[in-house]
Design a protein around this motif. Sequence first.
Motif, PDB file in Angstrom:
ATOM      1  N   TYR A   1       0.838  -1.194   0.000  1.00 18.01           N
ATOM      2  CA  TYR A   1       0.000   0.000   0.000  1.00 18.01           C
ATOM      3  C   TYR A   1       0.877   1.250   0.000  1.00 18.01           C
ATOM      4  O   TYR A   1       1.992   1.244   0.535  1.00 18.01           O
ATOM      5  CB  TYR A   1      -0.923   0.008   1.214  1.00 18.01           C
ATOM      6  CG  TYR A   1      -2.089  -0.945   1.094  1.00 18.01           C
ATOM      7  CD1 TYR A   1      -3.177  -0.629   0.282  1.00 18.01           C
ATOM      8  CD2 TYR A   1      -2.112  -2.160   1.777  1.00 18.01           C
ATOM      9  CE1 TYR A   1      -4.255  -1.492   0.157  1.00 18.01           C
ATOM     10  CE2 TYR A   1      -3.194  -3.035   1.662  1.00 18.01           C
ATOM     11  CZ  TYR A   1      -4.257  -2.691   0.847  1.00 18.01           C
ATOM     12  OH  TYR A   1      -5.325  -3.556   0.723  1.00 18.01           O
TER      13      TYR A   1
ATOM     14  N   GLU B   1       0.622   3.873   1.729  1.00 22.52           N
ATOM     15  CA  GLU B   1       0.966   4.362   3.076  1.00 22.52           C
ATOM     16  C   GLU B   1       2.180   3.635   3.654  1.00 22.52           C
ATOM     17  O   GLU B   1       2.791   4.125   4.601  1.00 22.52           O
ATOM     18  CB  GLU B   1      -0.236   4.256   4.029  1.00 22.52           C
ATOM     19  CG  GLU B   1      -0.680   2.832   4.299  1.00 22.52           C
ATOM     20  CD  GLU B   1      -1.866   2.732   5.256  1.00 22.52           C
ATOM     21  OE1 GLU B   1      -2.337   3.763   5.760  1.00 22.52           O
ATOM     22  OE2 GLU B   1      -2.326   1.587   5.478  1.00 22.52           O
TER      23      GLU B   1
ATOM     24  N   ARG C   1      -1.224  -1.163  -6.417  1.00 19.98           N
ATOM     25  CA  ARG C   1      -2.464  -1.440  -7.142  1.00 19.98           C
ATOM     26  C   ARG C   1      -3.456  -0.340  -6.818  1.00 19.98           C
ATOM     27  O   ARG C   1      -3.747  -0.095  -5.631  1.00 19.98           O
ATOM     28  CB  ARG C   1      -3.001  -2.802  -6.717  1.00 19.98           C
ATOM     29  CG  ARG C   1      -1.958  -3.902  -6.919  1.00 19.98           C
ATOM     30  CD  ARG C   1      -2.406  -5.249  -6.423  1.00 19.98           C
ATOM     31  NE  ARG C   1      -2.679  -5.256  -4.999  1.00 19.98           N
ATOM     32  CZ  ARG C   1      -3.026  -6.346  -4.312  1.00 19.98           C
ATOM     33  NH1 ARG C   1      -3.134  -7.522  -4.944  1.00 19.98           N
ATOM     34  NH2 ARG C   1      -3.264  -6.289  -3.030  1.00 19.98           N
ATOM     35  N   GLY C   2      -3.928   0.342  -7.832  1.00 20.90           N
ATOM     36  CA  GLY C   2      -4.808   1.471  -7.537  1.00 20.90           C
ATOM     37  C   GLY C   2      -5.474   2.047  -8.763  1.00 20.90           C
ATOM     38  O   GLY C   2      -5.743   1.324  -9.737  1.00 20.90           O
ATOM     39  N   TRP C   3      -5.723   3.354  -8.687  1.00 23.23           N
ATOM     40  CA  TRP C   3      -6.485   4.047  -9.717  1.00 23.23           C
ATOM     41  C   TRP C   3      -5.753   5.334 -10.131  1.00 23.23           C
ATOM     42  O   TRP C   3      -5.058   5.944  -9.315  1.00 23.23           O
ATOM     43  CB  TRP C   3      -7.862   4.425  -9.177  1.00 23.23           C
ATOM     44  CG  TRP C   3      -8.723   3.244  -8.844  1.00 23.23           C
ATOM     45  CD1 TRP C   3      -9.654   2.658  -9.663  1.00 23.23           C
ATOM     46  CD2 TRP C   3      -8.758   2.497  -7.618  1.00 23.23           C
ATOM     47  NE1 TRP C   3     -10.259   1.596  -9.021  1.00 23.23           N
ATOM     48  CE2 TRP C   3      -9.736   1.470  -7.761  1.00 23.23           C
ATOM     49  CE3 TRP C   3      -8.068   2.578  -6.403  1.00 23.23           C
ATOM     50  CZ2 TRP C   3     -10.022   0.549  -6.747  1.00 23.23           C
ATOM     51  CZ3 TRP C   3      -8.359   1.663  -5.401  1.00 23.23           C
ATOM     52  CH2 TRP C   3      -9.322   0.666  -5.571  1.00 23.23           C
TER      53      TRP C   3
ATOM     54  N   ARG D   1      -3.675   6.731  -6.885  1.00 21.47           N
ATOM     55  CA  ARG D   1      -4.254   6.606  -5.528  1.00 21.47           C
ATOM     56  C   ARG D   1      -4.631   5.148  -5.299  1.00 21.47           C
ATOM     57  O   ARG D   1      -5.028   4.451  -6.228  1.00 21.47           O
ATOM     58  CB  ARG D   1      -5.473   7.516  -5.348  1.00 21.47           C
ATOM     59  CG  ARG D   1      -6.672   7.130  -6.185  1.00 21.47           C
ATOM     60  CD  ARG D   1      -7.963   7.847  -5.776  1.00 21.47           C
ATOM     61  NE  ARG D   1      -9.078   7.185  -6.464  1.00 21.47           N
ATOM     62  CZ  ARG D   1      -9.717   6.117  -5.990  1.00 21.47           C
ATOM     63  NH1 ARG D   1      -9.416   5.623  -4.801  1.00 21.47           N
ATOM     64  NH2 ARG D   1     -10.678   5.553  -6.688  1.00 21.47           N
ATOM     65  N   ASP D   2      -4.472   4.699  -4.072  1.00 24.98           N
ATOM     66  CA  ASP D   2      -4.904   3.326  -3.763  1.00 24.98           C
ATOM     67  C   ASP D   2      -5.800   3.293  -2.528  1.00 24.98           C
ATOM     68  O   ASP D   2      -6.069   2.227  -1.982  1.00 24.98           O
ATOM     69  CB  ASP D   2      -3.701   2.389  -3.578  1.00 24.98           C
ATOM     70  CG  ASP D   2      -2.971   2.623  -2.263  1.00 24.98           C
ATOM     71  OD1 ASP D   2      -3.229   3.645  -1.587  1.00 24.98           O
ATOM     72  OD2 ASP D   2      -2.124   1.781  -1.910  1.00 24.98           O
ATOM     73  N   GLY D   3      -6.256   4.442  -2.106  1.00 21.74           N
ATOM     74  CA  GLY D   3      -7.140   4.518  -0.936  1.00 21.74           C
ATOM     75  C   GLY D   3      -6.389   4.827   0.333  1.00 21.74           C
ATOM     76  O   GLY D   3      -6.968   5.339   1.293  1.00 21.74           O
ATOM     77  N   THR D   4      -5.092   4.513   0.365  1.00 20.16           N
ATOM     78  CA  THR D   4      -4.303   4.812   1.565  1.00 20.16           C
ATOM     79  C   THR D   4      -3.433   6.045   1.354  1.00 20.16           C
ATOM     80  O   THR D   4      -2.859   6.555   2.313  1.00 20.16           O
ATOM     81  CB  THR D   4      -3.389   3.642   1.976  1.00 20.16           C
ATOM     82  OG1 THR D   4      -2.288   3.552   1.055  1.00 20.16           O
ATOM     83  CG2 THR D   4      -4.145   2.322   1.968  1.00 20.16           C
TER      84      THR D   4
ATOM     85  N   SER E   1      -8.145   1.562 -13.508  1.00 22.16           N
ATOM     86  CA  SER E   1      -7.486   0.757 -12.469  1.00 22.16           C
ATOM     87  C   SER E   1      -6.265   0.080 -13.066  1.00 22.16           C
ATOM     88  O   SER E   1      -6.259  -0.324 -14.232  1.00 22.16           O
ATOM     89  CB  SER E   1      -8.460  -0.276 -11.906  1.00 22.16           C
ATOM     90  OG  SER E   1      -9.164  -0.932 -12.935  1.00 22.16           O
TER      91      SER E   1
END
Lengths: 431, 431
Positions: free
Chosen positions: A4, A6, A19-21, A37-40, A68
């Motif tokens: 991630y 983070e 892995r992300g967008w 971005r991957d949410g973290t 993605s």
Amino acid sequence: MSCYIENLGDHTDQEVTIRGWVYNKRSSGKIKFLLLRDGTGLVQCVLVKGETPDEVLEAFGNLTQESSLKVTGVPRVEKRAPGGYEMSVSKLEIVQIAEEYPITPKEHGVDFLMNHRHLWLRSSQQHAIMRVRNEIVMAIRQYFYENGFVLVDTPILTGSVGESGQTLFATKYFDLGQAYLAQTGQLYAEAGAMAFGKVYCFGPTFRAEKSKTRRHLTEFWMMEPEVAFNDSDDNMDLQEDLICYVVRWVLEKSRPDLETLERDISKLEQVVKPFPRVSYDEAVKKLQEVGESDIQYGADFGGDDETILTKMYDRPIMVYDYPRAVKAFYMKQHPERDDLVRCNDMLAPEGYGEIIGGSQREEDPEKLIQRIKEEKLPLEAYGWYLDLRKFGSVPHAGFGLGLERTVAWICGIHHIREAVPFARTMGRLNP
Amino acid sequence: MSCYIENLGDHTDQEVTIRGWVYNKRSSGKIKFLLLRDGTGLVQCVLVKGETPDEVLEAFGNLTQESSLKVTGVPRVEKRAPGGYEMSVSKLEIVQIAEEYPITPKEHGVDFLMNHRHLWLRSSQQHAIMRVRNEIVMAIRQYFYENGFVLVDTPILTGSVGESGQTLFATKYFDLGQAYLAQTGQLYAEAGAMAFGKVYCFGPTFRAEKSKTRRHLTEFWMMEPEVAFNDSDDNMDLQEDLICYVVRWVLEKSRPDLETLERDISKLEQVVKPFPRVSYDEAVKKLQEVGESDIQYGADFGGDDETILTKMYDRPIMVYDYPRAVKAFYMKQHPERDDLVRCNDMLAPEGYGEIIGGSQREEDPEKLIQRIKEEKLPLEAYGWYLDLRKFGSVPHAGFGLGLERTVAWICGIHHIREAVPFARTMGRLNP
């Protein structure tokens, strides 16, 4: 290996896969930047013509916003990049090329954004609000856990009415007639306090109110502690202590998110004990002196009154001992003033207003029955509640904290619809 | 000064006041014993004729079960006493003499106890269950917090149907028609996973099911994580890791409560990784071999099948890859077996059965639309959900853990109605 964003700091100078967008992309001569971005978190990926493999450069060209993908490369510290890391890309695997994304950097109307709430959550502001909300919830739960409170999850489907019959959602319940969606867990929490001494509930509550203000939702989360043998002053001490704990926690854990939200952090740093305690009588006097309010003695405060009042102070204030006539039936009668009850609201500063409403509860069964009758509530529905006053009744007090209002205040956002993942208002039931 | 019974150890040989309720009292010659509860524990108070003040002895005589009082005295360690402390009473202040308490040591029927649930919670067994529930909830939240999941509270009032339209509670929602009470937060959690990578929701869910089994409630708490880029195997790893964490936590924090419940702790100590993973195909074969079940290949397991199956193992098992026909529309089609989906249930041992249901989700928009049509669900209600497959669709997986079933298993209680403070079943909406 995949990791991630983070955790990139644990993998500098190792090859990792993110892995992300696609959050953003741009080209500058021979160099191409891909913000992922991957949410973290966010990481800036760098592609250089001549250095980066041709097929990666080609894939880059096809990427649309929110596509993605999996990106492999070696992260290194880069203070100027968003998130503090940069990654040279050696491999780029497309998972899906996104269709044209409806949310663009241009201004959208609120209704458009709320219609696309399931996507809007991906934007950095909304992301930051939800992460702060996550911290606030955890801070509250940790506070009560540490202090020996037992969680008592109270039912949503109830046969008895909560505070008033006016604003209830009802549903058919098998052969038992109507069930009502709980407006509060308090009455059940009181039963809990008699069993466990100190309890809290924390769940969704419902008000079928036709309000369209920035402070109202039809479904909102409320946290309600209840403590046996506490009086109204103990109750205010507890509120003060909780709010200081939560604000300290957020200041410690959520600084980057507060910065994303451009929150004036100095205002939150002022939230320390003691909070001013102002009687209702004094508060009305203050409002009348300022002259901007048309409040009459005996009336409840409107949102505007609260805004004016809170702007006089640099931290939350607690207004106590309101007129009985404007408060719920279960509040304890003031021992010296027949017209008042032992209750308080906590008003957040900067114009935010009420985030907490609390009271000592009437423990005298006769007075309680009288109040239920005065309010024309169905006495038979309160049989089990009255039992609590028959079998070892004790003084007790508690309060309800509105989660979304607290999130809105701490994040410094204007409307509480952004303080919850999927807001429900009079006019909104979707997505 | 007043203190809680759980903190008596900090005050030995000091005079303290305990505020609570009479749990029991008895006399033995010149000595009188008063067992006091305050919600945090039990303490034995001792009164001795000739030593204890006369007015205290007199007050003792008037006390009924569940009367509320304040008792002052000096606590000292007494290993033989319940709770480990004993207190000589120097002062006894009665708050209220309770009316004749309806719950007595004699056997009561379940219906009687459930009708008095607001009082039944005070008994030591129910007290212990709720304290274990409190620990389980905190363990779950701590697990997800530590692992970087963001809490996404999903709405209860929804315009769209969750898994199936059969078992929905409905309510009138202003001018927007009907709202339905959420059966699951999953669809919203999926939107959250695309925004935050790893999320969970944890709140009440509703099923208007006409089930009267020991495993069903109409309102129950469900915890649902959802992780972008996880497949079905990752999903099972996460379930296993979570359950081990929760059981370890409870074993560490709740031993006295488990002992009150006479739980066989050795059974919980066996809950360590790895959990057996059994394909649906194998599970059916095993059931048919044992011969106690009349399961046919292709059918879902009944409660009895689960009971038989779990008794073959000493720890939770995960049954995976069920027939598509018996599972929800959103589950991912098996890449090699058209008749199966990539999902799993976790079945708790000792006959408890399903506590978790999970799956990888169908990320292909075409296949998902086809499944919605096959199930005759209203496609238009899933517009926003299908958006998640248009704008950067990724493999993802998640699951739902039923809190009450988990509490029932860990506490070793027979019926889940005791695993929640105020149970809601087909026939019960009160208290």
